[in-house]
Write an enzyme that holds these catalytic residues in place. Structure first.
Site, PDB file in Angstrom:
ATOM      1  CG  HIS C 157      37.335  50.266   0.845  1.00  0.00           C
ATOM      2  ND1 HIS C 157      38.121  49.975   1.924  1.00  0.00           N
ATOM      3  CD2 HIS C 157      36.318  49.365   0.874  1.00  0.00           C
ATOM      4  CE1 HIS C 157      37.619  48.926   2.565  1.00  0.00           C
ATOM      5  NE2 HIS C 157      36.532  48.548   1.956  1.00  0.00           N
ATOM      6  CB  SER C 278      46.095  81.044  -6.237  1.00  0.00           C
ATOM      7  OG  SER C 278      47.460  80.858  -6.472  1.00  0.00           O
ATOM      8  CE  LYS C 284      45.271  75.619  -6.871  1.00  0.00           C
ATOM      9  NZ  LYS C 284      46.227  75.124  -5.869  1.00  0.00           N
ATOM     10  CD  GLU C 291      42.699  72.995   1.947  1.00  0.00           C
ATOM     11  OE1 GLU C 291      43.220  72.295   1.069  1.00  0.00           O
ATOM     12  OE2 GLU C 291      43.041  74.184   2.155  1.00  0.00           O
TER      13      GLU C 291
END
Lengths: 488, 488, 488, 488
Positions: C157, C278, C284, C291
């Site tokens: 979980h 970025s 970043k 992804e």
């Protein structure tokens, strides 16, 4: 002949699901009241048009009302050997009023009646979902109001980017459901049209008045073309994609919350009452309910997919394939209502750790973006500003410092453009309040957005009619007649 | 460091698809003009707001215009080591106008710009699909006009039920696409909103005017909440389900036509030019194009499913996952345009065999339903009437006769209610013309429906704006300024 | 007639995609070599069986070889007005060898040939995917070997539960891909059967030898029933679900890694070369490639869905609908190969922070489960043990302590069963090494599992044949003839 | 605290579905017996390994047996406030045997137990589906045997191509289900492995013997890696795609039958007992059951899609999301069993019109292909032969003749190669019997194929174990112990 009958009973004995879906108690329970109302409106019109005697019409309508009362008292008119819901009603009606019951089938077929029944039921379900949507939006706005003082990191790619207000996040979620409300209203408009009067597929030889029936049943219009009327199941796809989209929105919201509920983020906790305890791991508090919100929307996608595949390449106009969608549609309505209800209960119960969220927004150099903005506002070209700040960031990392720890001299080592104002830019408060463009995260903008959202919500409350409760049929008929008299 | 760079080039060498989708030539070609327009409008606003010097703004806009011209002449500004489309434009712009190019990035990020680019492109695609829809509807109405004199069996469950006019079937198909047009317009309204100005996710510190940019780019409104603006991909599901529904409609239409094109039905033939010849079976004429219309919509369903799964459970706000949808969306637009174009060309080329269709409507006892109606109109209860006619039908089958072959005495053997008028009811013409309830298949009703449909189509032609051609940007800016002056 | 031809050219001019998919350059490029090999094998058999003259057979095979050479040199035999790939080959062959080319069509149709072509191509693609799978499994085992000393929290979980070794996690991922390898091999067995010889659908009047052709082309068997042979597209679903499952496994693995790559977890970093920078947020580092691994599998699900919908309810046996799946199948193979290749490159490049992972495993009271085990081993009933430890945990939380910070007297306050051994149970090392049941996370178990996994991988390397390179056709024919001679 | 509890009860009052799916009576009914067997086997092993006292083990096992008997007598141990199925059993067991019940939780968690329960249930369901598959295959072979003398048109693109035997079509359908049987067996092998012993996710500190438990419960092996064991839901996709494929096969078969059941084809009729009567159209006999077979497989596709989306991107290892799949899986098993049962009952009841089928095969120039074959066999190049026959066909069409009506002189007008033998080629019998290549439609080939299929079916009957009835647990334990003794 006998052997055929034997086979038949064998099928009904062994293949219990044969897809006479009306023998599914849940489908029966949902459709029956609408089926009765549909027949009542139809018979009333037959009487008005002089197709049948008005007194006969009254007898039939009263008989149907008796069955409706029985249904409401938990007594179904259906028996196991009734061919379908319509046949069961007809049999029961004949028991009650004798041969007069027959007029009910005049100028009407199973095909246009079942199409009408489903729309009547789905129309009421749509109203219920509309109410749930409004209620969740209300919760979200209350939370946005509550959390105006909580700042947190805004993320892209799950990486902290710039600080935002938690309220801004609540409002983003509300904005999505506001669009979904628009879609539901557009959908309702297309759903709220009457197929009855198309008969089997080609219209009827009787001088019926379809618009009169529509007015009795509260439909805004009729579906004109009779082939189209019996075959149109567009609402499966349109409602299905609406539901899928709501599901996506809830799933994404819960996905963020699940991330924030990890011990590593520790932004949010579920209260004890909303989690299952783990027997062997007493330290754990599992966010099962959030996981359900993340996962269960997949069932909506599966149903949407099922509908597409069921409808693809079907010959026109009516076939059993069109009935096969019904259990899936009911399941979809149930699931969506459950998800919205759960959301509405769960969100206000969450406990946010404002300190922790603010701390996360401060550390981790999330305010480097502010240093870039600082330089750009002082006429450094963007790419050069980015390079400068990247060097500063690198410098901090090597020394395990935050940007706000640097002395002014250290800043100026990288660019002469830095002066004491840079420190203001580096506070969370400064950073958040600076983003004051329209729709941005500054307190001023968020407060204004909240106000507008509340007005929208007020407005939306006015936009959908209430449920068409069956008991209203009588009133509708009265209204329709009054309107007629007024006109004439 | 060196080893990292080596790995990097190895990746770009070997994993060519790395999902820098902008290196997909088709995506690049589609988005580039919109990306340039987006930057132009943004810079123009920066100048108007005094965020940058107006002269600098002009220089940048002119530079972007030069790139646009290059693009139109087939010369892409992108090089293989540009990180993405924005980086390529920036590099080329710097080559053209030097450091001034930097202002383009002020108060704008990749996240809100790509979101804007996609909407600009999809908006134009929507207009094209709107035009295709209107064109197919026009064809359907022309065919309905042409075929008013052709009668045929109407089917349910693929079994002949009652006779209808072929025109009635054409109009049913048009009615479905009319609803799809409504959906497209609703969708367009929600699509036509501007994300730009959300910056990375939280708004910007600059005093931008988002509504001004919206007016330059022809958007009706802005997407207010900055988190929502960069993350909103609702159009994937909404456009996807619109496309799926159009696909279902075309697939069902072609499924009927494929049935009718069998040798056993023989209602319709494809002209030679629309079929592939079978080398070893020269007698065959295969309806491949109809099969494509039946089958290819499945690709639309698959994409819709892909989008649901891609969006489910995504953390908010921006991530690469949102880019992954783009090739699928482009594919969907291509497929839908192709299907509509094919439909528009194919339908008028079909050859119907009116004699054969009428014959099929006459035989096969499809007019038994008329005999039931006959009795019911003469006050026989429906179920009794059905039983009587079933006996007549059985009687005919045993003797291999049609109902119209029976003598009046034979009819009266079954019910005294039959008289000579029964024969009128048994003709196709009689049967069709009798179904004159609103939306029914009688010539009178169909003609009236056709007239209304033509008026609707005329009305719909007025409802969508024309494509936003990039060259119009200048004019938009002019208009916006004039409006402002008028107001002040 | 003329007007038909005009329409035809209009269609080909305007509907460029008409779904003559063989005019899709990528499909053409992939299938052509296999189509040529298929024809060569067929003609060789015709000669062997005495259906055609052996010399004629040789002429045809040589002609096809010439075309194959042309294809390999980048010269396609197809022209834009060739009806399909077969027609183009036939035309080119006639140019090369004249009327003898005609024998190629003897006892063979488009239907069984295209079915064979696809299987030949997919068979080779399967081998490539098999190799990719082995390679990723190899990487996973190397990483498991490398990381035997890294302990971390095991989660359920998304909440820390009990400590595990990172190697244990790598091995779990390898175990999943091992099962996928089994599935691929099962699939390969069913794919590797020959449809050729079914002709259009009913077999042929010629005395062909289908098993001989199968042996030439390296198929293990023929698909017996001729109707089945031309219509069987089961591999779409079976391959599609295999691909979906691999996609799910990669997606779940990358989902964990994305979580660990957040700044809040900070367990893992992507090297600079694997992320996009970025511009406005220099701090970043975005994990776009992870992804993509998480998101792109959705495209596989969409295609699987498309195939189901395309095949549902199709009339038997051959129709154009079966061709419509091909672009989707090719896309699926491309996507799967890309995902596996990316995984293989990305995983070894990740940088894990062993200190941070160990720290996370220690803190946060993840070892409460160990305290429960401690009590249960000393005969406290489970539920009572859980309650005791829950109280201890609560006591710690209120004092902001870890369990290991408590004095023995404090422990004994809660239960007399605690003695000094409890402290051993509370170390990560103790906790991990204690879980030594078969398949558990103790170093001993993990090391043994790793050894077994390496043996399995070695075994699997032997299990799939190499790609059937087209140049091998000649050798196959030789082998087949030798075998025959040996037998006789 | 109180407010929390209030909220909790509110949730359970209002959100009845909260996804404690075990409170779904159907899930409870299906899983409970397996849950009890699972616990019994576990406790038996604990005793054998000396982890607990053997006498205690016996007490617990007997207590569980008592609960099992209660369950079989329709008395569920669960109460509405039990947290889940495991908690309910535990509570009931404590009522029966007191504190000894606690040992049941030793070295076992909810995570590995639920994973085991599902596999136990699905394993039995798989055996049932296997039996259904064999039964349908048996029916298909009996029908193939029955219909060896019926010839009919074979179709491609729904156009008649060449004549075939109806038996050939039955066998093609059987061949598909034979492949599905292979898939099910492959699947069973992977399903039949034991997760128990993985505990929560990392194994246990107790000296358990997982293989012993596997042998008690009839599993062929254990799932080794403990993370993998609790998280592996691969069977959802693998079973789902198996089910989808069976659904596709049934759907395609019924699609042909629906076509043949039209009045225009009139090849097949459903007996009266298998259709619903249409009240207003007494001449109609609607094939609803065939439509259900065509349509309902879409529900299987939807579920497969749901599973893909549910599993995509899930964090490892256990989460509530994995429970969400269970209602869908049960639904899938129900649907598949229903579809197979319906097929098995429906097919033998169909009435074929052999005369009509033969007539259709004769007319319509379906034997043009035979004329082409005739010429090709006499050395006319294929394309030339096709052109000649195309002219003959055109000649016939203009004169409304069949090919067999032409005089020899007319044939010879088109090619000198025609002689009297052409007429033999034009008979159905000649055409069918000529297609005698392996797997072709000639009577000889079809008879041989039927014989082989019967042998295969016999073989398959031996291949799956019988259901693991719970009462066998005792016997399994005996066997395992005997084996052990033999070995030692």
């Amino acid at each position: 002949m006998t052997s055929e009958n034997n086979q038949s009973s064998e099928i009904s004995a062994n293949c219990e699901q044969v897809g006479r879906f009306w023998q599914n108690p849940r489908v029966e329970q949902l459709l029956l009241p609408h089926d009765l109302a549909c027949s009542q409106a139809h018979v009333q019109m037959l009487g008005e048009q002089g197709i049948i005697d008005k007194q006969v019409a009254k007898t039939v309508i009263d008989g149907l009302q008796t069955i409706l009362t029985e249904v409401k008292n938990g007594k179904s008119p259906l028996k196991s050997d009734d061919q379908d819901i319509h046949a069961g009603v007809e049999r029961r009606l004949a028991e009650l009023i004798g041969e007069a019951s027959q007029v009910m089938n005049l100028a009407k077929s199973r095909n246009d009646q079942i199409a009408t029944d489903i729309r009547l039921w789905l129309r009421d379900s749509t109203v219920e979902i509309f109410e749930h949507l409004l209620s969740v939006r209300q919760s979200l706005l209350e939370l946005a109001q509550r959390d105006l003082s909580i700042s947190m990191p805004g993320y892209t790619h799950m990486q902290p980017a710039v600080p935002i207000l938690l309220s801004h996040w609540w409002l983003a979620n509300e904005a999505r459901l506001r669009r979904d409300t628009e879609r539901l209203l557009d959908f309702y408009g297309r759903l709220n049209t009457l197929p009855l009067g198309a008969s089997a597929l080609a219209g009827t030889t009787q001088p019926i008045d379809r618009k009169l029936v529509a007015s009795y049943l509260g439909f805004a219009d009729v579906i004109e073309n009779s082939l189209d009327a019996v075959a149109d199941r567009d609402y499966l796809i349109e409602f299905g994609s609406f539901a899928a989209l709501v599901g996506i929105h809830l799933s994404q919201m819960s996905s963020d919350l699940l991330l924030w509920a990890t011990q590593e983020f520790a932004f949010v906790k579920l209260p004890r009452a909303f989690g299952l305890r783990s027997l062997n791991m007493p330290q754990k508090r599992n966010p099962e309910l959030l996981e359900i919100l993340r996962s269960r929307p997949s069932q909506l996608f599966g149903r949407l997919n099922e509908f597409c595949s069921e409808l693809k390449g079907l010959p026109f106009a009516f076939s059993q394939d069109l009935q096969e969608c019904l259990p899936g549609l009911i399941d979809m309505v149930d699931t969506l209502k459950f998800l919205l209800e759960l959301t509405g209960k769960l969100l206000p119960a969450l406990r946010f750790d404002a300190e922790r969220m603010k701390e996360a927004a401060s550390q981790d150099l999330t305010n480097a973006a502010n240093a870039v903005d600082y330089l750009v506002e002082r006429d450094t070209p963007t790419s050069k500003a980015a390079k400068i700040v990247e060097s500063v960031v690198q410098y901090c990392k090597e020394r395990n410092k935050d940007l706000s720890d640097l002395a002014l001299s250290e800043w100026q080592h990288f660019s002469a453009a830095f002066d004491n104002e840079i420190y203001e830019h580096l506070t969370i408060e400064g950073s958040v309040s600076a983003r004051s463009s329209f729709g941005g995260t500054s307190l001023e903008q968020v407060s204004a957005a909240l106000k507008r959202a509340e007005e929208f919500l007020q407005h939306d409350r006015q936009r959908l009619p209430s449920k068409f409760a069956n008991r209203l049929l009588e009133k509708q008929i009265d209204n329709t007649q009054k309107e007629k008299q007024t006109k004439s």
